[in-house]
Enzyme design. Structure first.
Site, PDB file in Angstrom:
ATOM      1  N   CYS A   1      -5.064 -10.499 -11.791  1.00 11.43           N
ATOM      2  CA  CYS A   1      -4.332 -10.164 -10.572  1.00 11.43           C
ATOM      3  C   CYS A   1      -4.933  -8.975  -9.816  1.00 11.43           C
ATOM      4  O   CYS A   1      -6.025  -9.078  -9.278  1.00 11.43           O
ATOM      5  CB  CYS A   1      -2.861  -9.944 -10.915  1.00 11.43           C
ATOM      6  SG  CYS A   1      -1.752 -10.189  -9.481  1.00 11.43           S
TER       7      CYS A   1
ATOM      8  N   GLU B   1      -0.911 -15.387 -14.640  1.00 15.00           N
ATOM      9  CA  GLU B   1      -0.624 -14.118 -15.325  1.00 15.00           C
ATOM     10  C   GLU B   1       0.711 -14.204 -16.069  1.00 15.00           C
ATOM     11  O   GLU B   1       1.671 -14.805 -15.572  1.00 15.00           O
ATOM     12  CB  GLU B   1      -0.547 -13.032 -14.242  1.00 15.00           C
ATOM     13  CG  GLU B   1      -0.298 -11.620 -14.718  1.00 15.00           C
ATOM     14  CD  GLU B   1      -0.264 -10.625 -13.548  1.00 15.00           C
ATOM     15  OE1 GLU B   1      -0.262 -11.063 -12.369  1.00 15.00           O
ATOM     16  OE2 GLU B   1      -0.245  -9.408 -13.814  1.00 15.00           O
TER      17      GLU B   1
ATOM     18  N   LYS C   1      -5.375  -5.978 -18.792  1.00 14.64           N
ATOM     19  CA  LYS C   1      -5.443  -5.632 -17.365  1.00 14.64           C
ATOM     20  C   LYS C   1      -5.644  -4.130 -17.167  1.00 14.64           C
ATOM     21  O   LYS C   1      -4.898  -3.327 -17.735  1.00 14.64           O
ATOM     22  CB  LYS C   1      -4.140  -6.105 -16.699  1.00 14.64           C
ATOM     23  CG  LYS C   1      -4.081  -5.942 -15.189  1.00 14.64           C
ATOM     24  CD  LYS C   1      -2.735  -6.506 -14.672  1.00 14.64           C
ATOM     25  CE  LYS C   1      -2.629  -6.484 -13.165  1.00 14.64           C
ATOM     26  NZ  LYS C   1      -1.340  -7.061 -12.687  1.00 14.64           N
TER      27      LYS C   1
END
Lengths: 268, 268
Positions: free
Chosen positions: A144, A42, A111
């Protein structure tokens, strides 16, 4: 069978050129080992622990990062999945991840589930995880904390993913009990087993502005068992695993059950 | 803090009296150890591997089993969660589980996700897992394969469960790779961590008509780590663990995140 790689990297927050080089070095190392796909962590270009939107905006250079990955993909023939900082045209900053192959940038994902102080810097995405048909199989990407929401994982899996590639920066909140794997790794294993997909996690290492990382880079098979890693904290690693992406297309559990057909969505 | 128990039992398919006695003996042993709650396996009165609906119908005596558990709960002051075969008034047979406490039968749940040949014997339930406020905390119950559907687990957790009690009969399909926990246990750990609930699994042991079992009885904390078990296959076990059920009411992950509030249901 195809060889896939996960790069657990130590990065330097703010030094985009050096971070990009670390990613490119991992791509070249994986290519030399015969890999067809690599996952980078990430925010692998900027680093993670940015102090303000101004700092993040000043560092963001997603065109530069995507261009470097596209060139590396073209040079090596590989699929590159990596996390990066994106400055969108509307002035928002995004914690994002790209799927890049020798033909160019195939998908850019933003995200959707933000962690800790990320909302101070980033705007959450609203689009589902993309699933990209590549030479290494059908690759979905999420970032994540996204991976800890079973609905999000299920969405990528039912959209046809063979491989779920997850750039992460798992901060180390507490050590797990002795002999136990970190809960983040357990959740990744369950995501794979529940959906019958390959999961490739690329995590961080190296303390960054006081934040240490789980070091949970891992490649998990569709039954939920690691075939490479978990890498462990505190050190860089390049995990390699020979996998059959098509194994993810059989959702059977025993002779009469199926991970997808046995769901009862009308009741949920 | 309260002490909870999971009984991994060897049973004899078809011998309801002996099976019921094995459960009652486990209840008494757990009571003697100070437990306030015990979980018994799936179909703990009839056994699992029944050959026909006629055999299951002939064995079903849920009133007898519930009466025995109610008497044991009244005698010991405990909460008993156990799997049993239910013959409903409409002629259907159910793979069910009950929550019984000193005041009587608090809930009767009918398994919603049926495994393997179960549809040849049982009708699937359509009602959600009940959550019962007991002296040992708020207890939800689901049965075996139900636990492998994250939507079902989430439903029980968001309905307020502190403890997810799961009677199971996990058939051993294949040995996990060396050093790995069975995927069913990994999924139970992830269910606990993802939802911040205690999970208590009671599994079987003892080969029954050729079927062997995982022996995955386990008590998992809300961070996803076992506090008792996994018991291991091939032998009976009474797992005991001292737990704080109220820990499940804090869904925080780090300073700014929350397992429930961070969901984005509009996107799922």
């Amino acid at each position: 069978m195809t060889t896939v790689a996960s790069a657990q990297l130590s990065l330097s927050v703010g030094d985009v050129a050096a971070n990009r080089d670390a990613g490119l070095a991992a791509i070249d190392e994986a290519a030399a080992a015969g890999a067809s796909l690599i996952v980078l962590p990430e925010l692998s270009d900027t680093g993670y622990v940015m102090r303000s939107p101004d700092e993040a905006a000043a560092l963001a250079d997603h065109e530069g990062t995507l261009g470097a990955w596209a060139a590396a993909a073209a040079r090596t023939g590989m699929v590159v999945v990596g996390g990066l900082c994106v400055a969108d045209g509307d002035g928002t900053l995004r914690n994002a991840a790209a799927v890049v192959d020798p033909t160019g940038v195939r998908a850019l994902y933003r995200k959707a589930h933000l962690w800790d102080a990320e909302p101070d810097l980033f705007t959450a995405g609203d689009d589902p995880p993309p699933v990209v048909d590549t030479a290494a199989g059908r690759v979905a990407v999420m970032v994540c904390y996204d991976l800890e929401f079973p609905d999000w994982v299920r969405k990528a899996a039912t959209a046809g993913a063979d491989i779920l590639a997850a750039p992460v920066n798992w901060p180390k909140l507490a050590d797990p009990p002795p002999g136990e794997r970190p809960a983040e790794v357990i959740k990744a294993q369950a995501a794979a087993a529940t959906n019958g997909v390959w999961v490739i996690v690329a995590d961080r290492c190296g303390v960054e502005r006081g934040v240490d990382w789980v070091g949970g880079s891992v490649v998990v098979d569709p039954d939920g068992y690691p075939v490479a890693g978990p890498a462990g904290s505190g050190r860089p690693a390049l995990l390699l695993a020979d996998i059959d992406p098509a194994r993810a297309r059989d959702k059977a559990l025993g002779p009469r059950n199926d991970r997808f057909a046995d769901r009862r969505p009308a009741l949920y």
